[in-house]
Design a protein around this motif. Structure first.
Motif, mmCIF file in Angstrom:
data_model
loop_
_atom_site.group_PDB
_atom_site.id
_atom_site.type_symbol
_atom_site.label_atom_id
_atom_site.label_comp_id
_atom_site.label_asym_id
_atom_site.label_seq_id
_atom_site.Cartn_x
_atom_site.Cartn_y
_atom_site.Cartn_z
ATOM 1 N N PRO A 28 86.114 -24.431 85.305
ATOM 2 C CA PRO A 28 84.665 -24.426 85.126
ATOM 3 C C PRO A 28 84.299 -24.351 83.646
ATOM 4 O O PRO A 28 83.255 -23.811 83.291
ATOM 5 C CB PRO A 28 84.282 -23.142 85.830
ATOM 6 C CG PRO A 28 85.393 -22.188 85.428
ATOM 7 C CD PRO A 28 86.651 -23.038 85.352
ATOM 8 N N ARG A 130 85.874 -24.940 96.460
ATOM 9 C CA ARG A 130 85.090 -24.820 95.227
ATOM 10 C C ARG A 130 83.612 -25.097 95.484
ATOM 11 O O ARG A 130 82.739 -24.387 94.967
ATOM 12 C CB ARG A 130 85.621 -25.787 94.164
ATOM 13 C CG ARG A 130 87.035 -25.501 93.699
ATOM 14 C CD ARG A 130 87.175 -24.108 93.144
ATOM 15 N NE ARG A 130 88.490 -23.906 92.531
ATOM 16 C CZ ARG A 130 88.995 -22.736 92.213
ATOM 17 N NH1 ARG A 130 88.310 -21.633 92.462
ATOM 18 N NH2 ARG A 130 90.188 -22.635 91.657
ATOM 19 N N TYR A 134 80.508 -22.432 94.863
ATOM 20 C CA TYR A 134 79.360 -22.729 94.005
ATOM 21 C C TYR A 134 78.051 -22.650 94.777
ATOM 22 O O TYR A 134 77.044 -22.135 94.273
ATOM 23 C CB TYR A 134 79.515 -24.107 93.363
ATOM 24 C CG TYR A 134 80.195 -24.078 92.010
ATOM 25 C CD1 TYR A 134 79.615 -23.427 90.933
ATOM 26 C CD2 TYR A 134 81.423 -24.716 91.816
ATOM 27 C CE1 TYR A 134 80.239 -23.400 89.681
ATOM 28 C CE2 TYR A 134 82.050 -24.699 90.579
ATOM 29 C CZ TYR A 134 81.447 -24.034 89.520
ATOM 30 O OH TYR A 134 82.063 -24.009 88.297
ATOM 31 N N ILE A 139 75.581 -20.870 89.829
ATOM 32 C CA ILE A 139 76.215 -21.254 88.573
ATOM 33 C C ILE A 139 77.015 -20.107 87.961
ATOM 34 O O ILE A 139 77.983 -20.328 87.215
ATOM 35 C CB ILE A 139 75.152 -21.775 87.577
ATOM 36 C CG1 ILE A 139 75.807 -22.526 86.423
ATOM 37 C CG2 ILE A 139 74.267 -20.648 87.073
ATOM 38 C CD1 ILE A 139 76.482 -23.801 86.823
ATOM 39 N N TYR A 141 79.109 -18.332 89.287
ATOM 40 C CA TYR A 141 80.490 -18.338 89.790
ATOM 41 C C TYR A 141 81.463 -18.777 88.692
ATOM 42 O O TYR A 141 82.658 -18.459 88.754
ATOM 43 C CB TYR A 141 80.585 -19.266 91.008
ATOM 44 C CG TYR A 141 81.992 -19.569 91.463
ATOM 45 C CD1 TYR A 141 82.877 -18.548 91.791
ATOM 46 C CD2 TYR A 141 82.444 -20.883 91.562
ATOM 47 C CE1 TYR A 141 84.168 -18.823 92.206
ATOM 48 C CE2 TYR A 141 83.731 -21.171 91.978
ATOM 49 C CZ TYR A 141 84.598 -20.139 92.299
ATOM 50 O OH TYR A 141 85.878 -20.437 92.700
ATOM 51 N N ARG A 142 80.950 -19.454 87.684
ATOM 52 C CA ARG A 142 81.830 -19.927 86.606
ATOM 53 C C ARG A 142 82.634 -18.791 85.974
ATOM 54 O O ARG A 142 83.772 -19.002 85.541
ATOM 55 C CB ARG A 142 81.009 -20.615 85.512
ATOM 56 C CG ARG A 142 80.426 -21.953 85.888
ATOM 57 C CD ARG A 142 79.682 -22.569 84.720
ATOM 58 N NE ARG A 142 80.598 -23.035 83.697
ATOM 59 C CZ ARG A 142 80.216 -23.385 82.472
ATOM 60 N NH1 ARG A 142 78.942 -23.266 82.115
ATOM 61 N NH2 ARG A 142 81.096 -23.812 81.597
ATOM 62 N N TYR A 145 85.494 -17.903 88.254
ATOM 63 C CA TYR A 145 86.325 -19.109 88.350
ATOM 64 C C TYR A 145 87.215 -19.247 87.114
ATOM 65 O O TYR A 145 88.383 -19.649 87.210
ATOM 66 C CB TYR A 145 85.403 -20.317 88.515
ATOM 67 C CG TYR A 145 86.048 -21.639 88.859
ATOM 68 C CD1 TYR A 145 87.418 -21.856 88.798
ATOM 69 C CD2 TYR A 145 85.240 -22.718 89.249
ATOM 70 C CE1 TYR A 145 87.969 -23.078 89.108
ATOM 71 C CE2 TYR A 145 85.784 -23.950 89.564
ATOM 72 C CZ TYR A 145 87.149 -24.125 89.484
ATOM 73 O OH TYR A 145 87.687 -25.353 89.782
ATOM 74 N N LEU A 176 74.129 -26.930 88.336
ATOM 75 C CA LEU A 176 74.898 -26.645 89.543
ATOM 76 C C LEU A 176 75.051 -27.871 90.431
ATOM 77 O O LEU A 176 76.155 -28.172 90.906
ATOM 78 C CB LEU A 176 74.223 -25.512 90.321
ATOM 79 C CG LEU A 176 74.903 -25.092 91.625
ATOM 80 C CD1 LEU A 176 76.297 -24.541 91.351
ATOM 81 C CD2 LEU A 176 74.047 -24.053 92.351
#
Length: 262
Positions: A28, A130, A134, A139, A141-142, A145, A176
């Protein structure tokens, strides 16, 4: 302009002399994950690191986005910085997945492929996971990740947190929906000869702690005369974890194919 992308991709350059070397980042992250390689390889190359759609400062993408669209957009960025020049292409994860598409789009402009964080996973089971993450976590989650791209040992370091924090500090520029469209494009099966028709020097640099490490051996067998080096102890984003070894393997590979000139 490449189809389904709302404008030219953002990029950063470093180095004023030598051949062109282009870097394409993993999920990411963004182009800044190549900070070590840009600083080092610009000693000999004119380096360009590109943000793919939805990341960094690159534009959004629309429904219908394909891997060919993103590959063409990457070439457009290279052409803008270095018109009509060939390039050594370097990628990690989705960046590596894009490199064969870039090669097939412009074989005469592709000097070599250096792929990392990659393997042959025809079922692409990771894509649905993935996308689900998400959609459920957004967003931000980056941040989590990023740690998944790193080895268990490196996740504990302050440098890992530094990179994760830096990536999410740029979330206001990310998109996103575009990131999800990029994963959807990645899920489409490749042509039967996608790998077997590669006709340039190719190597895979694979971290032993990468979840795709075993699949890297299968990918090596599909690409004619493909080489491979293992970065023991490194994870998916091995260019961040062991830049000294990653860079050395790049230089050794390029020297062996007369593509490194001091």
């Amino acid at each position: 302009m490449a189809e389904h992308i709302d404008g030219p991709l953002y990029y950063e350059c470093m180095g004023r002399t030598g051949p062109v070397m282009a870097f394409v980042h993993p999920n990411p992250m963004d182009q800044s994950c190549w900070i070590f390689q840009m600083a080092h390889m610009s000693t000999w190359f004119r380096c360009i690191a590109i943000d793919i759609p939805g990341y960094g400062r690159s534009p959004k993408a629309r429904d219908g986005l394909t891997m060919k669209d993103m590959a063409e957009a990457c070439w457009e960025a290279i052409d803008t910085a270095f018109p009509n020049e060939a390039a050594v292409l370097v990628g990690c994860s989705v960046g590596s997945a894009l490199l064969p598409y870039m090669h097939h789009a412009r074989p005469s402009k592709t000097k070599a492929l250096i792929m990392s964080g990659t393997g042959h996973t025809p079922g692409k089971e990771f894509v649905a996971r993935r996308i689900k993450n998400y959609r459920e976590r957004g967003i931000h989650y980056r941040w989590d990740y990023t740690f998944e791209d790193l080895s268990p040992a490196f996740r504990q370091t302050s440098l890992a947190t530094y990179f994760a924090d830096m990536f999410v500090e740029r979330n206001s520029h990310a998109d996103l929906d575009t990131i999800i469209r990029q994963f959807e494009a990645l899920s489409v099966p490749e042509a039967a000869d996608h790998f077997s028709s590669i006709r340039c020097p190719t190597t895979i640099l694979s971290g032993s702690e990468d979840g795709t490490h075993q699949a890297a051996f299968a990918l090596k067998e599909l690409i004619p005369d493909c080489e491979m080096q293992i970065l023991h102890g490194a994870g998916h984003a091995c260019q961040i974890e062991q830049p000294w070894l990653f860079d050395r393997y790049m230089v050794d590979f390029l020297k062996s194919h007369n593509l490194f000139v001091k």
